[in-house]
Every structure is written in C-alpha cells, then in structure tokens.
Design a protein around this motif. Structure first.
Motif, PDB file in Angstrom:
ATOM      1  N   ALA A 112       0.845  -1.195   0.000  1.00 46.13           N
ATOM      2  CA  ALA A 112       0.000   0.000   0.000  1.00 46.13           C
ATOM      3  C   ALA A 112       0.880   1.244   0.000  1.00 46.13           C
ATOM      4  N   ASP A 113       0.252   2.425  -0.102  1.00 48.61           N
ATOM      5  CA  ASP A 113       1.042   3.652  -0.068  1.00 48.61           C
ATOM      6  C   ASP A 113       1.607   3.860   1.335  1.00 48.61           C
ATOM      7  N   LYS A 114       2.502   4.824   1.468  1.00 43.32           N
ATOM      8  CA  LYS A 114       3.237   4.992   2.727  1.00 43.32           C
ATOM      9  C   LYS A 114       2.364   5.499   3.866  1.00 43.32           C
ATOM     10  N   TRP A 115       1.130   5.895   3.558  1.00 43.43           N
ATOM     11  CA  TRP A 115       0.247   6.408   4.604  1.00 43.43           C
ATOM     12  C   TRP A 115      -0.812   5.383   5.011  1.00 43.43           C
ATOM     13  N   ARG A 116      -0.570   4.129   4.695  1.00 39.68           N
ATOM     14  CA  ARG A 116      -1.510   3.064   5.052  1.00 39.68           C
ATOM     15  C   ARG A 116      -0.828   2.149   6.073  1.00 39.68           C
ATOM     16  N   ILE A 117      -1.378   2.053   7.271  1.00 37.14           N
ATOM     17  CA  ILE A 117      -0.760   1.234   8.310  1.00 37.14           C
ATOM     18  C   ILE A 117      -1.813   0.366   8.997  1.00 37.14           C
ATOM     19  N   GLY A 118      -1.324  -0.584   9.802  1.00 36.71           N
ATOM     20  CA  GLY A 118      -2.200  -1.447  10.579  1.00 36.71           C
ATOM     21  C   GLY A 118      -1.639  -1.632  11.977  1.00 36.71           C
ATOM     22  N   GLY A 119      -2.487  -2.084  12.898  1.00 35.93           N
ATOM     23  CA  GLY A 119      -2.048  -2.305  14.271  1.00 35.93           C
ATOM     24  C   GLY A 119      -3.179  -2.073  15.252  1.00 35.93           C
ATOM     25  N   TYR A 120      -2.817  -1.894  16.517  1.00 37.26           N
ATOM     26  CA  TYR A 120      -3.818  -1.595  17.541  1.00 37.26           C
ATOM     27  C   TYR A 120      -4.413  -0.213  17.277  1.00 37.26           C
ATOM     28  N   GLN A 121      -5.725  -0.088  17.443  1.00 36.25           N
ATOM     29  CA  GLN A 121      -6.363   1.202  17.202  1.00 36.25           C
ATOM     30  C   GLN A 121      -7.404   1.504  18.272  1.00 36.25           C
ATOM     31  N   ALA A 122      -7.278   2.685  18.865  1.00 36.39           N
ATOM     32  CA  ALA A 122      -8.283   3.213  19.792  1.00 36.39           C
ATOM     33  C   ALA A 122      -9.295   3.990  18.964  1.00 36.39           C
ATOM     34  N   ASP A 123     -10.505   3.462  18.876  1.00 37.37           N
ATOM     35  CA  ASP A 123     -11.505   4.013  17.959  1.00 37.37           C
ATOM     36  C   ASP A 123     -12.252   5.204  18.544  1.00 37.37           C
ATOM     37  N   MET A 124     -12.794   6.007  17.618  1.00 35.26           N
ATOM     38  CA  MET A 124     -13.740   7.071  17.952  1.00 35.26           C
ATOM     39  C   MET A 124     -14.662   7.239  16.756  1.00 35.26           C
ATOM     40  N   GLU A 125     -15.856   7.730  16.998  1.00 35.57           N
ATOM     41  CA  GLU A 125     -16.810   7.886  15.902  1.00 35.57           C
ATOM     42  C   GLU A 125     -17.839   8.945  16.251  1.00 35.57           C
ATOM     43  N   ALA A 126     -18.605   9.321  15.229  1.00 31.57           N
ATOM     44  CA  ALA A 126     -19.702  10.257  15.446  1.00 31.57           C
ATOM     45  C   ALA A 126     -20.931   9.546  16.001  1.00 31.57           C
ATOM     46  N   GLY A 127     -20.973   8.219  15.869  1.00 34.12           N
ATOM     47  CA  GLY A 127     -22.107   7.441  16.353  1.00 34.12           C
ATOM     48  C   GLY A 127     -22.002   7.106  17.834  1.00 34.12           C
ATOM     49  N   ASP A 128     -22.733   6.058  18.248  1.00 34.33           N
ATOM     50  CA  ASP A 128     -22.875   5.755  19.672  1.00 34.33           C
ATOM     51  C   ASP A 128     -22.325   4.393  20.087  1.00 34.33           C
ATOM     52  N   LYS A 129     -21.592   3.692  19.218  1.00 41.34           N
ATOM     53  CA  LYS A 129     -21.256   2.303  19.515  1.00 41.34           C
ATOM     54  C   LYS A 129     -19.763   2.025  19.667  1.00 41.34           C
ATOM     55  N   TYR A 130     -18.928   2.667  18.862  1.00 49.61           N
ATOM     56  CA  TYR A 130     -17.550   2.198  18.746  1.00 49.61           C
ATOM     57  C   TYR A 130     -16.497   3.069  19.434  1.00 49.61           C
ATOM     58  N   SER A 131     -16.838   4.253  19.870  1.00 52.54           N
ATOM     59  CA  SER A 131     -15.830   5.092  20.520  1.00 52.54           C
ATOM     60  C   SER A 131     -15.300   4.391  21.767  1.00 52.54           C
ATOM     61  N   GLY A 132     -13.979   4.251  21.827  1.00 51.97           N
ATOM     62  CA  GLY A 132     -13.341   3.623  22.983  1.00 51.97           C
ATOM     63  C   GLY A 132     -12.950   2.179  22.782  1.00 51.97           C
ATOM     64  N   ILE A 133     -13.418   1.528  21.705  1.00 51.04           N
ATOM     65  CA  ILE A 133     -13.094   0.118  21.516  1.00 51.04           C
ATOM     66  C   ILE A 133     -11.630  -0.040  21.126  1.00 51.04           C
ATOM     67  N   LEU A 134     -11.137  -1.274  21.191  1.00 55.29           N
ATOM     68  CA  LEU A 134      -9.815  -1.606  20.652  1.00 55.29           C
ATOM     69  C   LEU A 134     -10.028  -2.422  19.386  1.00 55.29           C
ATOM     70  N   TYR A 135      -9.603  -1.840  18.278  1.00 57.71           N
ATOM     71  CA  TYR A 135      -9.768  -2.472  16.969  1.00 57.71           C
ATOM     72  C   TYR A 135      -8.394  -2.789  16.396  1.00 57.71           C
ATOM     73  N   GLY A 136      -8.268  -3.939  15.769  1.00 63.03           N
ATOM     74  CA  GLY A 136      -7.027  -4.304  15.106  1.00 63.03           C
ATOM     75  C   GLY A 136      -7.123  -4.012  13.620  1.00 63.03           C
TER      76      GLY A 136
END
Length: 536
Positions: A112-136
C-alpha cells in the motif's frame, strides 16, 4: 491618590490576572509528569500524512474528506518521532461525521502507499457504539468492544473475561461534535483505553504469534462519507519496558513478601511465619507464581525487588514502617506496574508524604486520628463480584480489624472487598490516635471496608487488608484464600474461578517459624477447635 495612578494600578492588576489565566493550562499540564508534547500546535513537524487531507487548523491536526475530495481507503497521518513500546498517550479529539482512530504499535501495510498502516487502534466515531473500543486495523479485527475486559488467546481471538462498565453508560460521558480526552495506556501486553477519564476497554494480548511490542503512532481518516476529525494537545510518556501481564505463557510471576521484624509476642503479628505460610501456598498453588520471603524488614539487597511483579509487606507500621525510608524507590517500581499488597499494621503510615504514596499505590491507608484499630468479630455476609473474592465464602472472624480508612477521594478506582458494620462497642475507648475521633464516631452503624482493591491509573494494582493480628486466623480457609487471591491478582495473574487453591493449614504449620517461644499456658486444643469450626 490621582486618577492616573489608580488607572496604572488597575491596569497592572488586570495584566497580571490575564497572565495568570493564560498560564494556567501550562501549569496544569506540568502536573502530568513525564509527558512530552509530540505536536507543536502550529506545524506538522514530525508528522507525515497525505497533504490532500491533513493540515493544521485552529491549533489542531485536522483531517478532512469531502464529497469532491474523498480518500480511497483509510489513510493516516503518522508520527515519525519514534516507535514507542510501553507508553501512555493523551490527547483531545473532536469528530464530525463517520469514524476515526488512534493507531499505536503499528506497522506499514505491505503493498500500500506509505500512509496506510495497521495495528492496535483506539476508535472514535460520530455514532454511539464504537468510541473507545480496541480495533485491530489489518490486525485481527475487533479486540474489545466498549465496556469489555478481554484476553486474546493463541487462536488470535478475544475472549470476554469481565466488564469495565456498561457501554451505554460510558457513551453518556462522550461529547458529540465537541472535544473529548483520550488516554491510552500500553504496558507489556496489557492495554487500557479511557475517554474523559472513564475506562472503556481493558485488554490482555496473549497471542504471542501476532501481538506487537512496539510500533508507529498515527491518526486515522476513514474512507467513506465526508468527515472532519481534529486532534490537539497530543502528549506522550514513554515507560520502562514491562513484563507480560498474563500467567498463561509459562513465565513465572515473581512475588516478594517482606516480613517485618518481630513484634507483639507469640501468636500475634507473626510477620515471618505468616509470610512463609502465604509463600508456600502460592508456590504450591499450581499457578505460575514464584514467591520469595525476605525477613527482618526492608531487604538488605533491594535488587531482589527489581524484577518483582508484586511486593507484599506484612509488618509493623506507623513511624516504624519500613517503606517510610524508601518511598522514591517504591514509587519507581509502582510506575513500572509492580503490584503492592499491604497486610494489617502494614497499611499504616504517617499522614503526608507516606500517606500520599499509599493512596497512589494501594488506594488507601490507616491515618492516625481518622482510622481506628479495635478488636472485634467482623461478619462478612457477602462478597463482591471481583477476582479477589473468587471461591471465598462469607465468613465471620475475630481480629484487630482496622476501619474508617483514608481512601482515595470518592473511592475513585477503589473496590471494597470486605465490608461489615462494626458494633458501637468498637468505639468505647476514648478518643486517641488509634482509638477514636469525632469523624469516625459520626459513622456508627454504617458499613466500613476492611479490605479493598485498587486499580492504579497506570494499570498497576494494589490491595489493602486490615486483618492479620492473630496468626491463627491464617488457618481459616476463606480468610487465607482471599489474601492469596489478592496477591495473585496484584501480580496480574488470572485468579481461578474457585480462587487460589491451598491445602488446609494444620496446627503444626501455624506453630512453625514463629518469632517467639511457645508460652507454657498455650492451649493447642482451642486452636484446633477454631480450625474445625471455621473449615467444617
């Protein structure tokens, strides 16, 4: 006084007030010792992202997509200042529309391009379900939903082992289209996310094949509908390398029990004999724990504590407490996540520097002219849903149960473990440093906490236990199991559902290793009767 002079005075006072107000944020930030800013608030120095989407706006790193300028796939702005391993990261975020996240211990995505990465992610969103989760991201998918405590196994999948709160209740503390505080703690294979001071997930990664011990930090702009996300006040504190928090990979957890000097006489405050009983039980429990006992107070060679996972102290306290002269050393160990367990008189230290340290380490302590130390029979009719209470049945036992402890304000992060209502007779003595005071007398008839667990903000754990005056009480299976559970828990060991297993303690074991010779009037039949009564 002339009007011109009054004007100059008022102008000077006004300017001083403005300077004080402007300086206040810096003064407050200075309290977060060890944190360093990694965004200067003005430029993208050390940050690398696609300039079509990322810029600095109103003092914040800002990512924007529009209908006319969408991103093809998720894109990230990456901090190029290092690849932290153990750390704490604090920042403020505001999101309008869609989804974003904070990447950590991350890696470039191949192909992928140099600005595409993966790993542990602390999520946030405009909705009501996913803010605060740990996503891989490109990394095993969802690892913990909001409110979950999970353990990731060798099969690469998370298992829910507990809860840190109700997801809907946590959401109520998250502000929409406004600034929120995000706090990430990564220590060893243990991860905690917090939003606005509320823990959202607690994850232990035992997946030795896939977990990561260091990597990139980055901020996400999600593909899809138009959105805007901003990040400011980004601060990083790198921590000393920590050992794993799981006991399932075969590595022994090291527990050091510090036994104080001899004290009260035969059968009471038997620090050495008590520590030896507990250590033997831990070493024979089948758990991955190696317990070592140090006698005569503070170890002559303090390096024995350097690689400890938990330190237990059972000693005389107050001004004689061994910790009073070693607060700085212990503070450094606590910052590394070392567990702290304090038993009986070992929970008492002088108010001030020592007391403040105990509040940081174990969440509470015995404070003179506030706490009291009567002998009484506490009836623990129920126990909480906490790992320390696993396998422990309600019990009643006579001891010198200290109570009315000085706890963290509003009991923050403190979980009561043993709670009972002391009878009013426990305050029959006149007021004194340990016997009574106006504050405790106002609480007659109210529940008091004689044992408690404390989860430190950095992920470390503490436990205080005010019983332990009578050595014979270690023969009570539930009394003993509760403390064994607490020691294991403080060392970040998963406490079995039935608690830490230990064989019944015999009279001969209780008589062994005591500091004083057995008196002529000792009545072994009484102790045998107690053991039979307690453990029937």
């Amino acid at each position: 006084m002339t009007s011109q002079r009054l004007f100059r005075i008022h102008t000077s006072l006004f300017c001083s007030l403005i300077c004080l107000i402007l300086a206040t944020p810096q003064l407050l930030q200075a309290e977060d010792k060890g944190f360093q800013p990694i965004f200067d608030g003005k430029t993208l120095k050390n940050w690398d992202g696609d300039p079509r989407f990322w810029s600095v706006k109103d003092g914040a790193i800002t990512g924007i997509t529009t209908k006319d300028n969408p991103t093809q796939g998720n894109t990230f702005i990456i901090w190029r200042g290092g690849e932290p391993g153990d750390f704490e990261l604090k920042l403020q975020y505001k999101i309008i529309g869609h989804n974003s996240g904070i990447q950590y211990r991350s890696f470039p995505v191949k192909g992928a391009d140099k600005w595409r990465i993966g790993g542990y992610q602390a999520d946030m969103e405009a909705g009501d379900k996913y803010s605060g989760i740990l996503y891989g991201e490109k990394f095993r998918g969802i690892l913990a939903l909001r409110g979950e405590k999970t353990v990731i196994g060798k099969n690469h999948k998370p298992k829910v082992v507990g809860s840190v709160g109700d997801t809907d209740e946590i959401q109520k503390h998250i502000k929409k289209e406004d600034w929120n505080d995000y706090h990430i703690i990564a220590r060893g294979n243990h991860f905690i996310h917090k939003i606005n001071g509320i823990t959202t997930v607690d994850v232990t990664d035992n997946d030795v094949d896939m977990r990561r011990d260091k990597g990139l930090i980055a901020l996400q702009l999600h593909a899809g509908p138009p959105m805007e996300v901003q990040f400011r006040d980004i601060q990083l504190k790198e921590l000393p390398a920590s050992k794993e928090t799981s006991s399932t990979d075969g590595a022994k957890k090291k527990v050091v029990l510090i036994a104080g000097k001899k004290s009260h006489g035969y059968g009471a405050h038997e620090h050495r004999a008590g520590c030896m009983l507990l250590a033997e039980a831990l070493n024979n429990s089948g758990l991955n724990i190696e317990a070592t006992v140090v006698t005569e107070g503070w170890p002559k060679d303090a390096s024995i504590l350097d690689d400890a996972d938990s330190i237990v102290i059972y000693c005389d306290g107050g001004g004689r407490h061994p910790y009073n002269e070693h607060l700085d050393e212990l503070d450094e160990l606590a910052k590394q996540g070392v567990g702290m367990v304090n038993i009986h008189y070992g929970v008492e230290v002088p108010k001030g520097k020592s007391g403040d340290a105990f509040l940081r380490w174990i969440g509470g302590y015995f404070e003179e002219w506030w706490s009291v130390n009567p002998h009484w029979t506490a009836d623990y009719k129920s126990l909480p849903a906490h790992p320390i209470a696993n396998g422990v049945k309600p019990f009643s036992i006579n001891d010198e149960w200290y109570y009315h402890m000085r706890f963290q304000p509003e009991m923050k992060n403190v979980d009561p473990i043993l709670t009972a209502v002391p009878p009013k007779e426990t305050l029959k003595r006149p007021d004194g440093a340990h016997s009574g005071n106006p504050a405790v007398r106002k609480t007659i008839g109210q529940p008091q906490h004689m044992a408690w667990a404390y989860e430190r903000p950095d992920g470390g754990r503490g436990f205080g236990f005010t019983g332990g005056h009578f050595h014979w009480n270690w023969g009570n299976d539930d009394f003993r199991k509760l403390v064994l559970n607490a020691i294991a828990w403080s060392a970040q060991v998963d406490v079995p559902a039935d608690g830490v297993a230990s064989a019944p303690v015999t009279l001969e074991q209780l008589e062994a290793n005591q500091d004083y010779p057995q008196p002529d009037n000792f009545n072994p039949a009484r102790i045998k009767a107690l053991l039979a009564q307690w453990n029937q």
